[in-house]
Design an enzyme around this catalytic site. Structure first.
Site, PDB file in Angstrom:
ATOM      1  N   ASP A 168     -31.017  10.771  -5.704  1.00 10.61           N
ATOM      2  CA  ASP A 168     -31.395  11.899  -5.612  1.00 10.61           C
ATOM      3  C   ASP A 168     -31.167  12.858  -6.821  1.00 10.61           C
ATOM      4  O   ASP A 168     -32.020  13.740  -7.387  1.00 10.61           O
ATOM      5  CB  ASP A 168     -31.132  12.766  -4.185  1.00 10.61           C
ATOM      6  CG  ASP A 168     -31.304  11.732  -3.049  1.00 10.61           C
ATOM      7  OD1 ASP A 168     -31.842  10.651  -3.358  1.00 10.61           O
ATOM      8  OD2 ASP A 168     -30.886  12.288  -2.030  1.00 10.61           O
ATOM      9  N   GLU A 395     -19.066   6.727   2.063  1.00 10.87           N
ATOM     10  CA  GLU A 395     -20.515   6.859   1.431  1.00 10.87           C
ATOM     11  C   GLU A 395     -20.482   6.684  -0.203  1.00 10.87           C
ATOM     12  O   GLU A 395     -21.227   5.772  -0.762  1.00 10.87           O
ATOM     13  CB  GLU A 395     -21.069   7.953   1.709  1.00 10.87           C
ATOM     14  CG  GLU A 395     -22.621   7.915   1.469  1.00 10.87           C
ATOM     15  CD  GLU A 395     -23.235   9.350   1.674  1.00 10.87           C
ATOM     16  OE1 GLU A 395     -22.584  10.388   2.325  1.00 10.87           O
ATOM     17  OE2 GLU A 395     -24.486   9.733   1.666  1.00 10.87           O
TER      18      GLU A 395
END
Ligand code: 9WN
Length: 424
Positions: A168, A395
């Site tokens: 992103d 993550e």
């Protein structure tokens, strides 16, 4: 997830998949991302292959159940049961668009790795019936990317939002995203479970959401947005994955006797590969392109690692990628860095601007292995396993220290750990 530290790694990884199990698909993380994400589900299927193959097929079937009339598989399919949970943007930002299965969805897509996951699954646990359904659906999605998303006939899909790249806030999107006037986004619920310095900035969120609003205002006409929209890029990382996906789909289609799809997919993989190689530089590197300015975005970041997945990659390029990820700018003891260590813009804990991600590391290892560099692939997988052994299924990871970042029980980290345990 109590007692996680004392569990063997494979048991812990399986626990994380079960913990995030939403029934027919897997949350990327139950708290942080309480809906179905596209490429996360493909990784989840790779993980479920080692625990419950039927569940792995179910994961992919639930993903394609959100496929739209134009064959695009959306980046998020919202789970109405999670309405009380915090995730923003909510469906209204996209204009409350919904899938044939009734779920609200986003109106953009994500890296098309589902066919790569399907091949992974099918080769280990073949199910012709499931494969038949999935091959047809995924073929439709690939066609959409190569036709509706390529109005200029360049041979590569145009991406219309940084979220489509899956990376992103990667540095390469700064210039094209910088042209978008940010809007106020309001409360950052993504910072409830994860510290703000590990997430994209408010300014980036203002631009991400402004782009969604612009797409909605344009009626989400996909070809029009690809031709004239406010954000338009060729992401070499995405394009390589699409070439690999077409290549893998061809292999499965062939083995189930879907010969037309096999032929078309193989031609698509070869054409896309030729398109990418035509624009490679002297070192064989292929760069993302800002289509509004026509400029190459020459950033050494995760997209370089994905280049390893180019089908039948020329050996000289495979060698160059291996050097960069194993001992060069993207090397880390814990996997592949999302941004070159020496880049002045590198932010060690911020999202796609420095940390190591297990999914990129794993895909790069798969590419190196396919290119014949088995020791390079094994080395990457052992780095991935080291990261998870040290701090669990985080993550992402700080590239120098291996410190855990982002959410704490992350599906694709667990899935790629399960895969790497059987491969190394
Ligand atoms: C927006 C789910 C997704 C991943 C993306 C990652 C992140 C979402 C977010 O999480 O993006 O799509 O809210 O930050 O960048 O790759 O699919 O894990």
């Amino acid at each position: 997830m109590t007692g996680a530290k004392t569990m063997p790694l494979g048991v812990l990884a399986a626990e994380v998949l079960r913990y995030n199990d939403a029934g027919s698909y897997t949350f990327p993380d139950r708290d942080q991302y309480p809906h179905q994400w596209n490429w996360d589900s493909a990784f989840a299927a790779i993980g479920w292959t080692h625990i419950d193959p039927e569940r792995a097929y179910g994961e992919l079937l639930t993903l394609v159940a959100a496929q739209r009339g134009d064959a695009m598989v959306p980046h998020i399919a919202y789970d109405s049961r999670s309405a009380a949970k915090a995730y923003r943007p909510e469906p209204d930002v996209w204009g409350n668009v919904s899938a044939p299965d009734g779920r609200f969805t986003s109106a953009i897509t994500q890296p098309p790795i589902a066919a790569i996951a399907l091949r992974y699954l099918y080769e280990r646990r073949p199910s012709v019936d499931h494969a038949r359904e999935l091959v047809t659906r995924l073929h439709g999605w690939h066609r959409f990317l190569l036709a509706a998303r390529d109005p200029g006939g360049t041979g590569e899909p145009v991406l219309i939002h940084p979220w489509e790249t899956g990376r992103d806030d990667a540095l390469e999107w700064d210039a094209p995203l910088g042209r978008i006037e940010p809007v106020a986004f309001g409360s950052r619920v993504d910072q409830i479970h994860v510290d703000a310095p590990e997430r994209p900035t408010d300014d980036e969120y203002g631009r991400f959401v402004a782009l969604a609003q612009a797409g909605r205002a344009a009626g989400w006409k996909q070809t029009e947005l690809a031709a004239n929209g406010p954000f338009r890029v060729h992401d070499s990382g995405f394009s390589v994955l699409l070439a690999a996906a077409c290549h893998d789909l061809a292999a499965i289609a062939k083995s189930i006797g879907s010969l037309d799809i096999a032929r078309e997919s193989e031609v698509a993989a070869n054409d896309l590969k030729a398109t990418l190689l035509r624009r490679a530089d002297d070192d064989g590197m292929v760069w993302p392109v800002d289509l509004r300015s026509g400029e190459e975005l020459r950033v050494i970041s995760a997209h370089i690692a994905l280049l390893a997945m180019l089908p039948d990659i020329p050996p000289v390029i495979a060698k160059r990628v291996a050097a960069i990820v194993l001992e060069g700018e993207l090397a880390s003891d814990f996997g592949v860095r999302s941004l070159g260590a020496g880049d002045p813009a590198c932010e060690p804990v911020r999202y796609w601007r420095g940390p190591v991600w297990a999914n990129i590391t794993w895909l790069c290892a798969l590419g190196l292995e396919r290119a014949g560099n088995v020791s390079g692939a094994q080395e990457l997988r052992s780095r991935l396993l080291r990261a998870a052994t040290d701090v669990g299924m985080r993550e992402y990871f700080e590239a120098s220290s291996g410190a855990g970042l982002g959410s704490h029980a992350f599906t694709w980290t667990a899935a790629t750990v399960l895969a790497s345990l059987t491969e190394s």
